[in-house]
Scaffold this motif. Structure first.
Motif, PDB file in Angstrom:
ATOM      1  N   HIS A 131      45.500  38.028  40.953  1.00  0.00           N
ATOM      2  CA  HIS A 131      45.490  39.151  39.972  1.00  0.00           C
ATOM      3  C   HIS A 131      44.814  38.337  38.845  1.00  0.00           C
ATOM      4  O   HIS A 131      44.155  38.984  38.159  1.00  0.00           O
ATOM      5  CB  HIS A 131      47.185  39.168  39.797  1.00  0.00           C
ATOM      6  CG  HIS A 131      47.243  39.974  38.499  1.00  0.00           C
ATOM      7  ND1 HIS A 131      47.267  41.270  38.165  1.00  0.00           N
ATOM      8  CD2 HIS A 131      47.733  39.499  37.309  1.00  0.00           C
ATOM      9  CE1 HIS A 131      47.549  41.433  36.716  1.00  0.00           C
ATOM     10  NE2 HIS A 131      47.882  40.641  36.453  1.00  0.00           N
ATOM     11  N   MET A 132      45.277  37.153  38.363  1.00  0.00           N
ATOM     12  CA  MET A 132      44.801  36.805  37.235  1.00  0.00           C
ATOM     13  C   MET A 132      43.303  36.594  37.096  1.00  0.00           C
ATOM     14  O   MET A 132      42.593  36.222  36.084  1.00  0.00           O
ATOM     15  CB  MET A 132      45.285  35.081  37.033  1.00  0.00           C
ATOM     16  CG  MET A 132      47.046  35.022  36.543  1.00  0.00           C
ATOM     17  SD  MET A 132      47.360  35.946  34.971  1.00  0.00           S
ATOM     18  CE  MET A 132      46.541  34.770  34.014  1.00  0.00           C
ATOM     19  N   HIS A 133      42.814  36.139  38.391  1.00  0.00           N
ATOM     20  CA  HIS A 133      41.105  36.245  38.454  1.00  0.00           C
ATOM     21  C   HIS A 133      40.621  37.455  38.606  1.00  0.00           C
ATOM     22  O   HIS A 133      39.259  37.481  38.991  1.00  0.00           O
ATOM     23  CB  HIS A 133      40.849  35.294  39.523  1.00  0.00           C
ATOM     24  CG  HIS A 133      41.324  33.906  39.198  1.00  0.00           C
ATOM     25  ND1 HIS A 133      42.418  33.358  39.122  1.00  0.00           N
ATOM     26  CD2 HIS A 133      40.353  32.689  38.839  1.00  0.00           C
ATOM     27  CE1 HIS A 133      42.336  32.019  38.862  1.00  0.00           C
ATOM     28  NE2 HIS A 133      40.990  31.522  38.532  1.00  0.00           N
ATOM     29  N   SER A 134      41.342  38.454  38.456  1.00  0.00           N
ATOM     30  CA  SER A 134      40.609  39.907  38.521  1.00  0.00           C
ATOM     31  C   SER A 134      40.069  40.134  39.994  1.00  0.00           C
ATOM     32  O   SER A 134      39.254  41.015  40.142  1.00  0.00           O
ATOM     33  CB  SER A 134      39.758  40.162  37.408  1.00  0.00           C
ATOM     34  OG  SER A 134      40.481  39.858  36.221  1.00  0.00           O
ATOM     35  N   VAL A 135      40.625  39.412  40.907  1.00  0.00           N
ATOM     36  CA  VAL A 135      40.088  39.911  42.269  1.00  0.00           C
ATOM     37  C   VAL A 135      40.826  41.089  42.834  1.00  0.00           C
ATOM     38  O   VAL A 135      40.309  42.268  43.150  1.00  0.00           O
ATOM     39  CB  VAL A 135      40.183  38.900  43.361  1.00  0.00           C
ATOM     40  CG1 VAL A 135      39.679  39.055  44.762  1.00  0.00           C
ATOM     41  CG2 VAL A 135      39.471  37.431  42.808  1.00  0.00           C
ATOM     42  N   VAL A 136      42.154  40.997  42.853  1.00  0.00           N
ATOM     43  CA  VAL A 136      42.804  42.357  43.138  1.00  0.00           C
ATOM     44  C   VAL A 136      44.021  42.212  42.014  1.00  0.00           C
ATOM     45  O   VAL A 136      44.814  41.171  42.022  1.00  0.00           O
ATOM     46  CB  VAL A 136      43.061  42.267  44.637  1.00  0.00           C
ATOM     47  CG1 VAL A 136      42.232  42.960  45.404  1.00  0.00           C
ATOM     48  CG2 VAL A 136      43.752  41.195  44.958  1.00  0.00           C
ATOM     49  N   SER A 137      44.204  43.284  41.752  1.00  0.00           N
ATOM     50  CA  SER A 137      45.498  43.226  40.450  1.00  0.00           C
ATOM     51  C   SER A 137      46.903  43.355  41.372  1.00  0.00           C
ATOM     52  O   SER A 137      46.833  43.673  42.645  1.00  0.00           O
ATOM     53  CB  SER A 137      45.516  44.426  39.576  1.00  0.00           C
ATOM     54  OG  SER A 137      45.801  45.905  40.358  1.00  0.00           O
ATOM     55  N   LEU A 138      48.014  43.098  40.626  1.00  0.00           N
ATOM     56  CA  LEU A 138      49.321  43.142  41.317  1.00  0.00           C
ATOM     57  C   LEU A 138      49.689  44.479  41.860  1.00  0.00           C
ATOM     58  O   LEU A 138      50.288  44.664  42.879  1.00  0.00           O
ATOM     59  CB  LEU A 138      50.443  42.779  40.562  1.00  0.00           C
ATOM     60  CG  LEU A 138      50.360  41.059  39.967  1.00  0.00           C
ATOM     61  CD1 LEU A 138      51.410  40.689  38.671  1.00  0.00           C
ATOM     62  CD2 LEU A 138      50.657  40.275  41.401  1.00  0.00           C
ATOM     63  N   GLN A 139      49.152  45.372  41.144  1.00  0.00           N
ATOM     64  CA  GLN A 139      49.566  46.845  41.403  1.00  0.00           C
ATOM     65  C   GLN A 139      48.707  47.278  42.426  1.00  0.00           C
ATOM     66  O   GLN A 139      49.277  47.852  43.413  1.00  0.00           O
ATOM     67  CB  GLN A 139      49.369  47.741  40.045  1.00  0.00           C
ATOM     68  CG  GLN A 139      49.439  49.190  40.234  1.00  0.00           C
ATOM     69  CD  GLN A 139      49.446  49.801  38.994  1.00  0.00           C
ATOM     70  OE1 GLN A 139      49.832  49.491  37.919  1.00  0.00           O
ATOM     71  NE2 GLN A 139      49.107  51.453  39.081  1.00  0.00           N
ATOM     72  N   GLU A 140      47.341  46.974  42.455  1.00  0.00           N
ATOM     73  CA  GLU A 140      46.782  47.144  43.634  1.00  0.00           C
ATOM     74  C   GLU A 140      47.272  46.611  45.036  1.00  0.00           C
ATOM     75  O   GLU A 140      47.414  47.370  46.091  1.00  0.00           O
ATOM     76  CB  GLU A 140      45.234  46.591  43.383  1.00  0.00           C
ATOM     77  CG  GLU A 140      44.217  47.394  42.599  1.00  0.00           C
ATOM     78  CD  GLU A 140      43.076  46.685  42.597  1.00  0.00           C
ATOM     79  OE1 GLU A 140      41.974  47.299  43.164  1.00  0.00           O
ATOM     80  OE2 GLU A 140      42.952  45.609  41.914  1.00  0.00           O
ATOM     81  N   LEU A 141      47.811  45.531  44.990  1.00  0.00           N
ATOM     82  CA  LEU A 141      48.159  44.609  46.107  1.00  0.00           C
ATOM     83  C   LEU A 141      49.531  45.505  46.417  1.00  0.00           C
ATOM     84  O   LEU A 141      49.808  45.761  47.819  1.00  0.00           O
ATOM     85  CB  LEU A 141      48.590  43.469  45.930  1.00  0.00           C
ATOM     86  CG  LEU A 141      47.429  42.295  46.152  1.00  0.00           C
ATOM     87  CD1 LEU A 141      47.887  40.853  45.579  1.00  0.00           C
ATOM     88  CD2 LEU A 141      47.475  42.188  47.625  1.00  0.00           C
ATOM     89  N   LEU A 142      50.471  45.856  45.497  1.00  0.00           N
ATOM     90  CA  LEU A 142      51.828  46.356  45.823  1.00  0.00           C
ATOM     91  C   LEU A 142      51.653  47.773  46.278  1.00  0.00           C
ATOM     92  O   LEU A 142      52.354  48.275  47.356  1.00  0.00           O
ATOM     93  CB  LEU A 142      52.745  46.465  44.599  1.00  0.00           C
ATOM     94  CG  LEU A 142      52.973  45.152  43.910  1.00  0.00           C
ATOM     95  CD1 LEU A 142      53.864  44.937  42.891  1.00  0.00           C
ATOM     96  CD2 LEU A 142      53.787  44.008  45.150  1.00  0.00           C
ATOM     97  N   GLN A 143      50.693  48.617  45.834  1.00  0.00           N
ATOM     98  CA  GLN A 143      50.488  49.975  46.077  1.00  0.00           C
ATOM     99  C   GLN A 143      49.897  50.095  47.523  1.00  0.00           C
ATOM    100  O   GLN A 143      50.073  51.161  48.319  1.00  0.00           O
ATOM    101  CB  GLN A 143      49.646  50.872  45.048  1.00  0.00           C
ATOM    102  CG  GLN A 143      50.238  50.989  43.966  1.00  0.00           C
ATOM    103  CD  GLN A 143      49.593  51.790  43.001  1.00  0.00           C
ATOM    104  OE1 GLN A 143      50.085  52.502  42.133  1.00  0.00           O
ATOM    105  NE2 GLN A 143      48.222  51.770  43.269  1.00  0.00           N
TER     106      GLN A 143
END
Length: 457
Positions: free
Chosen positions: A183-195
């Motif tokens: 998330h912090m390195h903008s690879v995938v966001s927390l929201q993208e992962l959770l969804q």
């Protein structure tokens, strides 16, 4: 016979000749058949299916790579066991290698790179030294991977969705800090992962368990203390923002899954905290986790990161849930046990939680919420009365608000013969008077004062 020694030796590469690679076998078949577009399409579909399921990615790449071209082996380019895996190879060179291999496999380069990187992240997380945190060596390896992934993303060579789906296949070995770094390195966001998780309930429980473990580390003195605090703040920001955002203010295409997941995780964390405090807590890992979670209600964690309206809705919801938690005690129990629920006798962590909620809501809104919950819900009298004691002791401006509330209850009781209002008023006064005359008049003085008012009316 099928099991003859000669045949077995040929298969393994014995006297009859060395074993041919998968690439050589396929090349031989291609020479014998005419070009067939439909067959080519089916072959590509099969390759995609193979990539999507449970094969060993490193073994697959070794099969299709030329053994003579060791420098182009993707499994070596992203070798998690090599501290210098990234230092002597440029991102563009790695990108070219991915393009070449994707072309040879007949699959999209974004899908291939996502699969390889998901495997690599899983390797970084293997044999962790901590349930949720990375070791310094693991952080170094993951940092190298993330730099390459950022380059691939910038050149449209990385599928975020595929990457997320592949990560969740190994969620039991996935470390929370690795997710945070993505998330912090903008690879995938927390929201993208959770969804992207296929099973909402499973993902909710995974996040809840990991947050509990993370909260145990909040007060621990370690080199990772800054990381744990930052991670917890970040997860709370996401959950509160998505769970308590006004419906009209949500993004047009945002699915409903994320707000529900956010509120569910926050509710589980609060229930876990209340269950632990209700069980006469000792210095245990659960109690340490509750201490860590209570810290999220402090101003330095929440304020400034979350919209004020969302934050107030979250705190108001939290206060309501505390007041209606396990409403098993009757009024008769409350009258009998009231002295045990004074400010001085209430668990310190619970009074701290009350105070942090009151600071955000303010005394007026807090008293209003108390009043509304008592009128509309079955309540936990222990929490209601200990909450009231904390309010009048720690917030002197709330004392007059409570007196006004009691006066309105008594007026309602006499004018409408409403017995519940009278009982509630007497319980509130009895609780407030337990805190001493500097906080609230004695019960006898209050009763005399009210008797004269009742006589005049």
């Amino acid at each position: 016979m099928s099991g003859s020694p000669a045949r077995g030796a040929a298969f393994r590469g014995g006297p009859l000749g060395p074993r041919k690679s998968w690439t050589e076998l396929l090349a031989g078949r291609v020479k014998k058949q005419k070009y067939n577009p439909e067959r080519e399409r089916k072959l590509k579909d099969s390759a995609l299916q193979l990539l999507r399921y449970h094969q060993n990615m490193n073994d697959l790449l070794l099969e299709v790579e030329d053994p003579q071209c060791k420098k182009l082996c993707l499994s070596k380019l992203i070798d998690c066991d090599s501290a210098s895996a990234y230092s002597d190879r440029s991102s563009s060179f790695i990108g070219s290698a991915f393009r070449d291999q994707a072309l040879r496999l007949g699959v999209p380069v974004g899908l291939l790179s996502a699969r390889v990187f998901a495997c690599s992240v899983q390797q970084v997380c293997m044999e962790p030294s901590h349930p949720v945190l990375l070791s310094s060596e693991q952080r170094k390896k993951l940092s190298s991977l993330l730099e390459i992934a950022q380059h691939l993303l910038a050149h449209n060579m990385f599928s975020r969705l595929t990457f997320c789906q592949e990560l969740w296949k190994a969620q039991n070995s996935l470390l929370l800090e690795a997710v945070w770094c993505l998330h912090m390195h903008s690879v995938v966001s927390l929201q993208e992962l959770l969804q992207s998780h296929p099973d909402t309930q499973t993902m909710t429980m995974w996040l809840f368990r990991n947050l509990c473990i993370l909260c145990e580390q909040i007060d621990a003195s370690s080199p990772s203390s800054d990381t744990t605090n930052t991670m917890l703040s970040g997860f709370v920001e996401l959950l509160v923002s998505r769970g308590f955002q006004e419906s009209w203010n949500r993004r047009p295409m945002e699915p409903e899954k994320m707000p529900q997941v956010a509120t569910d995780v926050l509710q589980r964390m609060l229930t876990f905290a209340l269950d632990t405090l209700d069980a006469d807590p000792q210095v245990t890992s659960a109690y340490q986790a509750v201490r860590g979670w209570c810290s999220v209600y402090s101003g330095h964690v929440c304020c400034g990161m979350i919209a004020v309206d969302s934050l107030k809705r979250f705190f108001s919801h939290t206060l309501t849930q505390i007041l209606i938690y396990k409403p098993v005690l009757k009024v008769a129990d409350a009258i009998q046990m009231q002295k045990e629920w004074s400010f001085a006798k209430t668990c310190h962590l619970l009074t701290t939680l009350y105070c942090r909620v009151f600071v955000t809501l303010g005394p007026e809104e807090s008293v209003g919420r108390l009043q509304e919950v008592l009128e509309m819900e079955e309540v936990n009298w222990k929490h209601v009365l200990s909450c009231l004691s904390t309010l009048v002791v720690c917030f002197p401006e709330a004392q007059q608000l409570v007196k006004d509330w009691v006066a309105s209850l008594m007026t309602r009781a006499f004018e409408s013969c409403h017995l519940d209002s009278m009982v509630t008023a007497f319980l509130i006064v009895r609780q407030a008077t337990l805190e001493g005359p500097f906080v609230f008049p004695s019960y006898a003085d209050w009763f005399k004062q009210q008797s004269s008012v009742w006589g005049r009316s």
